[in-house]
Design a protein around this motif. Structure first.
Motif, PDB file in Angstrom:
ATOM      1  N   ILE A   1      42.519  46.196  28.289  1.00 30.91           N
ATOM      2  CA  ILE A   1      42.135  44.956  29.166  1.00 30.91           C
ATOM      3  C   ILE A   1      41.681  43.967  28.438  1.00 30.91           C
ATOM      4  CG2 ILE A   1      40.484  44.325  31.010  1.00 30.91           C
ATOM      5  CD1 ILE A   1      41.967  46.745  31.614  1.00 30.91           C
ATOM      6  N   ILE A   2      42.564  42.714  28.727  1.00 28.55           N
ATOM      7  CA  ILE A   2      42.168  41.426  28.074  1.00 28.55           C
ATOM      8  C   ILE A   2      41.148  40.612  28.712  1.00 28.55           C
ATOM      9  CG2 ILE A   2      42.948  39.078  27.619  1.00 28.55           C
ATOM     10  CD1 ILE A   2      45.386  39.881  26.781  1.00 28.55           C
ATOM     11  N   HIS A   3      39.844  40.426  28.250  1.00 32.09           N
ATOM     12  CA  HIS A   3      38.746  39.710  28.783  1.00 32.09           C
ATOM     13  C   HIS A   3      39.338  38.128  28.893  1.00 32.09           C
ATOM     14  CE1 HIS A   3      35.648  36.720  27.895  1.00 32.09           C
ATOM     15  NE2 HIS A   3      35.143  37.271  28.813  1.00 32.09           N
ATOM     16  N   GLN A   4      39.529  37.514  29.994  1.00 32.91           N
ATOM     17  CA  GLN A   4      40.009  36.363  30.042  1.00 32.91           C
ATOM     18  C   GLN A   4      38.837  35.313  30.557  1.00 32.91           C
ATOM     19  OE1 GLN A   4      42.976  36.736  33.279  1.00 32.91           O
ATOM     20  NE2 GLN A   4      44.222  36.778  31.930  1.00 32.91           N
ATOM     21  N   GLU A   5      38.687  34.170  29.666  1.00 35.41           N
ATOM     22  CA  GLU A   5      37.470  33.556  29.692  1.00 35.41           C
ATOM     23  C   GLU A   5      37.511  32.480  30.776  1.00 35.41           C
ATOM     24  OE1 GLU A   5      35.653  29.585  27.585  1.00 35.41           O
ATOM     25  OE2 GLU A   5      37.186  30.588  26.571  1.00 35.41           O
ATOM     26  N   LEU A   6      36.409  32.807  31.690  1.00 37.39           N
ATOM     27  CA  LEU A   6      36.073  31.862  33.020  1.00 37.39           C
ATOM     28  C   LEU A   6      37.533  31.873  33.847  1.00 37.39           C
ATOM     29  CD1 LEU A   6      34.179  28.897  31.384  1.00 37.39           C
ATOM     30  CD2 LEU A   6      33.455  30.896  32.100  1.00 37.39           C
ATOM     31  N   ALA A   7      38.104  33.155  34.048  1.00 36.29           N
ATOM     32  CA  ALA A   7      39.275  33.292  35.033  1.00 36.29           C
ATOM     33  C   ALA A   7      38.655  33.933  36.256  1.00 36.29           C
ATOM     34  CB  ALA A   7      40.117  34.154  34.292  1.00 36.29           C
ATOM     35  N   LEU A   8      37.672  33.354  36.944  1.00 40.46           N
ATOM     36  CA  LEU A   8      36.969  33.843  37.741  1.00 40.46           C
ATOM     37  C   LEU A   8      37.340  32.804  39.135  1.00 40.46           C
ATOM     38  CD1 LEU A   8      33.611  35.164  36.768  1.00 40.46           C
ATOM     39  CD2 LEU A   8      35.400  36.686  37.053  1.00 40.46           C
ATOM     40  N   ILE A   9      37.367  33.159  40.326  1.00 43.51           N
ATOM     41  CA  ILE A   9      37.470  32.338  41.559  1.00 43.51           C
ATOM     42  C   ILE A   9      36.041  31.796  41.804  1.00 43.51           C
ATOM     43  CG2 ILE A   9      38.185  31.867  43.828  1.00 43.51           C
ATOM     44  CD1 ILE A   9      40.225  34.272  43.132  1.00 43.51           C
TER      45      ILE A   9
ATOM     46  N   ASP B   1      30.135  30.369  41.622  1.00 43.30           N
ATOM     47  CA  ASP B   1      29.827  29.011  41.437  1.00 43.30           C
ATOM     48  C   ASP B   1      28.296  28.718  41.229  1.00 43.30           C
ATOM     49  OD1 ASP B   1      29.391  28.937  43.916  1.00 43.30           O
ATOM     50  OD2 ASP B   1      30.840  27.680  44.670  1.00 43.30           O
ATOM     51  N   THR B   2      27.687  29.499  41.624  1.00 42.87           N
ATOM     52  CA  THR B   2      25.908  29.448  41.264  1.00 42.87           C
ATOM     53  C   THR B   2      25.644  29.922  39.991  1.00 42.87           C
ATOM     54  OG1 THR B   2      25.443  31.579  42.405  1.00 42.87           O
ATOM     55  CG2 THR B   2      25.829  29.807  43.785  1.00 42.87           C
ATOM     56  N   LEU B   3      26.402  30.622  39.107  1.00 41.87           N
ATOM     57  CA  LEU B   3      26.200  31.146  37.953  1.00 41.87           C
ATOM     58  C   LEU B   3      26.365  30.342  36.767  1.00 41.87           C
ATOM     59  CD1 LEU B   3      27.743  34.774  38.383  1.00 41.87           C
ATOM     60  CD2 LEU B   3      25.284  34.109  39.041  1.00 41.87           C
ATOM     61  N   GLY B   4      25.748  30.435  35.575  1.00 44.48           N
ATOM     62  CA  GLY B   4      25.914  29.615  34.479  1.00 44.48           C
ATOM     63  C   GLY B   4      27.003  30.302  33.901  1.00 44.48           C
ATOM     64  N   VAL B   5      27.667  29.604  32.629  1.00 44.06           N
ATOM     65  CA  VAL B   5      28.627  29.939  31.968  1.00 44.06           C
ATOM     66  C   VAL B   5      28.323  31.446  31.270  1.00 44.06           C
ATOM     67  CG1 VAL B   5      30.214  29.521  30.160  1.00 44.06           C
ATOM     68  CG2 VAL B   5      29.306  27.558  31.696  1.00 44.06           C
ATOM     69  N   GLY B   6      27.272  31.474  30.678  1.00 42.09           N
ATOM     70  CA  GLY B   6      26.956  32.876  30.221  1.00 42.09           C
ATOM     71  C   GLY B   6      26.978  34.015  31.212  1.00 42.09           C
ATOM     72  N   GLN B   7      26.486  33.752  32.388  1.00 38.53           N
ATOM     73  CA  GLN B   7      26.464  34.790  33.276  1.00 38.53           C
ATOM     74  C   GLN B   7      27.842  35.116  33.923  1.00 38.53           C
ATOM     75  OE1 GLN B   7      23.799  32.774  36.027  1.00 38.53           O
ATOM     76  NE2 GLN B   7      22.014  34.176  35.255  1.00 38.53           N
ATOM     77  N   GLN B   8      28.936  34.151  33.845  1.00 37.61           N
ATOM     78  CA  GLN B   8      30.247  34.370  34.441  1.00 37.61           C
ATOM     79  C   GLN B   8      30.718  35.083  33.201  1.00 37.61           C
ATOM     80  OE1 GLN B   8      32.365  30.759  35.593  1.00 37.61           O
ATOM     81  NE2 GLN B   8      30.505  29.806  36.396  1.00 37.61           N
ATOM     82  N   GLN B   9      30.636  34.937  31.913  1.00 36.88           N
ATOM     83  CA  GLN B   9      31.072  35.857  31.069  1.00 36.88           C
ATOM     84  C   GLN B   9      30.772  37.070  31.108  1.00 36.88           C
ATOM     85  OE1 GLN B   9      33.477  34.812  28.917  1.00 36.88           O
ATOM     86  NE2 GLN B   9      32.827  33.322  27.512  1.00 36.88           N
ATOM     87  N   LEU B  10      29.695  37.303  31.732  1.00 36.96           N
ATOM     88  CA  LEU B  10      29.198  38.731  31.758  1.00 36.96           C
ATOM     89  C   LEU B  10      29.778  39.490  33.072  1.00 36.96           C
ATOM     90  CD1 LEU B  10      25.214  38.839  31.365  1.00 36.96           C
ATOM     91  CD2 LEU B  10      26.991  39.420  29.769  1.00 36.96           C
ATOM     92  N   VAL B  11      30.148  38.428  34.073  1.00 37.11           N
ATOM     93  CA  VAL B  11      30.755  38.910  35.370  1.00 37.11           C
ATOM     94  C   VAL B  11      32.178  39.504  34.771  1.00 37.11           C
ATOM     95  CG1 VAL B  11      31.914  38.377  37.603  1.00 37.11           C
ATOM     96  CG2 VAL B  11      29.527  37.692  36.626  1.00 37.11           C
ATOM     97  N   GLU B  12      32.736  38.702  33.962  1.00 37.18           N
ATOM     98  CA  GLU B  12      34.261  39.118  33.582  1.00 37.18           C
ATOM     99  C   GLU B  12      34.098  40.355  32.547  1.00 37.18           C
ATOM    100  OE1 GLU B  12      34.845  35.404  31.532  1.00 37.18           O
ATOM    101  OE2 GLU B  12      35.863  34.400  33.187  1.00 37.18           O
ATOM    102  N   ILE B  13      33.144  40.670  31.958  1.00 37.09           N
ATOM    103  CA  ILE B  13      32.770  41.874  31.137  1.00 37.09           C
ATOM    104  C   ILE B  13      32.845  42.902  32.193  1.00 37.09           C
ATOM    105  CG2 ILE B  13      31.769  43.249  29.504  1.00 37.09           C
ATOM    106  CD1 ILE B  13      32.985  40.917  27.896  1.00 37.09           C
ATOM    107  N   ALA B  14      32.101  42.692  33.109  1.00 32.47           N
ATOM    108  CA  ALA B  14      31.899  43.730  34.194  1.00 32.47           C
ATOM    109  C   ALA B  14      33.090  43.976  35.001  1.00 32.47           C
ATOM    110  CB  ALA B  14      30.904  43.398  35.329  1.00 32.47           C
ATOM    111  N   LYS B  15      33.987  43.062  35.252  1.00 34.08           N
ATOM    112  CA  LYS B  15      35.425  43.261  35.795  1.00 34.08           C
ATOM    113  C   LYS B  15      36.190  44.149  34.957  1.00 34.08           C
ATOM    114  CE  LYS B  15      39.263  40.708  37.869  1.00 34.08           C
ATOM    115  NZ  LYS B  15      39.614  39.233  38.344  1.00 34.08           N
TER     116      LYS B  15
END
Length: 503
Positions: free
Chosen positions: A84-92, A140-154
């Motif tokens: 799995i490639i972790h894609q930086e800030l590739a969330l909707i 869009d209510t999360l900070g950048v660091g929190q979004q990174q954690l969501v990507e790891i969770a994904k």
């Protein structure tokens, strides 16, 4: 443990470019394996080969994963095996955490999404990565660091066996970076193998078990991280010793070029909040003045508000150039007054990626290469070629599209664009973010050359060693105010942080 991955003699070519040439890589199961190299060395290309972005048959060599030949024809093929490639800030941003984590991998029964199961699994994943947010929270209510954690969770939701992270902390604050590195070590304890590509050598040394260095598309070395020094990694990356990370410069300030007085800026959305409060500063000819501060301190907002009022509302205060009040109320007027601003976001705001180096170079000063509204293409080429040579932009020609350049060379094109306006004051916002140590040194050399030529420079950077190595003076910023000023002799990381935390 044995090897989970072997990449043997990988080669990859593009028209006119040999991006990878006989690269070999072995990753032990359960390890964190770092890949280091200058921009353009081939690191990301190698990972795209591994993940199936570049399918089997489009490259030379062999990939062995978990003891078997791997011939991926798409990303889905590699993901099916747990790569799995972790894609930086590739969330909707408009979707919830749960929707983002399981997008394309929905928890469904008979074609209908099972929301209770989706939220239950999301909660378990968020607990695993240490994010205390509800699964139904919008991204869009999360900070950048929190979004990174969501990507790891994904990534973890797909039963990851090998997690690939390409510059995962490039956009993070110091505290968020440390949290992400701690998470990598926690995942390692749970048996997850990781490959991390990073320019931040202190982070590499903190988490990696082994380090592979790639230079000019070839493997240079693979070394145990234990006892490995940054100097050794740098030497392998750039092919030379870099005893001095920052070029020496003679500190010689002249007359005051730029002066900001009583600058106040209202927040564009929070109408009762002043984002910048009562700021005043001066920059002299030949001087490099730094602005230090934590993420959210207001550094970028200050720069953008001064440069054509590109950010903020209800802006008041005066800007003087050489003692005279100037109008900087629009970008055109700011440029005419002698200001230039190199944005921190070069890909979105600094460049037109699908255009050539030639076209990007002249964008901020079209009148200089035009007559009667028509661009003189011969003159355009001459200008771009001049800056290609003077800034040492590595490219076959100025007709190359900017999207195909490395990060360091893209940054040089941004610099060329603004230098062509012949500014008196150059504002540099995170000018070395996301580029390697070799390219950083070249950017530092350019900054020194500008100061030697009598230009005034404001340097905004999140890297304190960079500020300490380049600046004559440093303003420390916190919550939209300057909370202290340090000379080069007084400045240290401890002194800067003490000013920030005292407020």
């Amino acid at each position: 443990m044995g090897a989970i991955l072997e990449m043997q003699r990988i080669g990859k070519s593009f028209p006119g470019v040999r991006a990878l040439d006989d690269v070999s890589l072995t990753v032990a199961e359960g390890d964190i394996h770092a890949i280091c190299g200058e921009n353009g060395a081939g690191k990301s290309t190698l990972m795209k080969v591994l993940s199936g972005v570049y399918p089997h048959g489009s490259y030379d060599g062999r990939i062995v994963f978990d003891g078997r030949d791997a011939r991926f024809r798409s990303i889905r093929d590699s993901e099916d095996l747990g790569i799995i490639i972790h894609q930086e800030l590739a969330l909707i941003p408009q979707l919830t955490i749960a929707e983002n984590i399981f997008l394309g991998n929905e928890r469904a029964r008979r074609g209908v999404i099972d929301w209770p199961d989706t939220f239950r699994q999301t909660r378990a994943l968020l607990d695993k990565v240490g994010l205390l947010k509800p699964p139904g929270a919008r991204v869009d209510t999360l900070g950048v660091g929190q979004q990174q954690l969501v990507e790891i969770a994904k990534a973890l939701s797909r039963n990851v066996r090998l997690l690939i992270l390409d510059e995962p902390t490039a956009a993070l604050s110091e505290s968020d970076s440390q949290a992400l590195l701690d998470l990598l070590l926690e995942l390692k304890s749970q048996g997850v193998t990781s490959i991390i590509i990073s320019h931040k050598l202190n982070e590499v040394r903190r988490v990696a078990d082994r380090v592979t260095v790639i230079r000019d598309g070839s493997t240079i070395s693979t070394l145990d991280a234990a006892g490995l020094t940054e100097d050794r990694i740098v030497r392998d990356m750039v092919g030379r010793d870099m005893a001095h990370r920052y070029p020496e410069r003679e500190r010689r300030a002249g007359e005051v070029v730029f002066e900001l007085r009583d600058w106040n800026v209202g927040h564009p959305e929070q109408r009762d909040r002043r984002a910048i409060r009562d700021l005043s500063m001066q920059v002299r000819a030949g001087e490099v003045v730094g602005i230090a501060g934590l993420m959210g301190a207001g550094r970028t907002e200050l720069a953008m508000s001064v440069f054509g009022r590109s950010w903020g509302r209800d802006i008041s205060g005066t800007v003087r150039m050489h003692g005279k009040v100037v109008d900087v109320s629009t970008v055109d007027r700011a440029i005419a007054a002698g200001l230039a601003y190199v944005t921190e976001d070069r890909k979105t705001l600094g460049l037109i990626l699908d255009e050539t180096i030639r076209r990007n170079t002249i964008l901020a000063n079209l009148p200089a290469v035009s007559a009667h509204g028509i661009v003189d293409e011969r003159r355009e080429t001459e200008v771009a070629e001049r800056y290609r040579r003077s800034l040492r932009i590595r490219t076959p020609s100025v007709f190359q599209k900017v999207v195909n350049l490395s990060g360091g060379n893209q940054q040089k094109v941004v610099l060329a664009k603004w230098l062509f306006t012949e500014p008196e004051l150059l504002i540099l916002d995170e000018p070395t973010r996301g580029i390697d140590v070799g390219a950083k040194y070249e950017i530092y050399t350019i900054i020194n050359e500008l100061s030697r030529a009598g230009k005034a420079v404001i340097l905004i950077s999140s890297e304190m060693p960079e500020l300490l190595g380049l600046c004559d003076r440093i303003h420390v910023m916190n919550e939209g105010r300057f909370v202290g000023e340090l000379s080069a002799d007084e400045a240290s990381q401890e002194a800067i942080m003490s000013l920030i935390v005292r407020e």
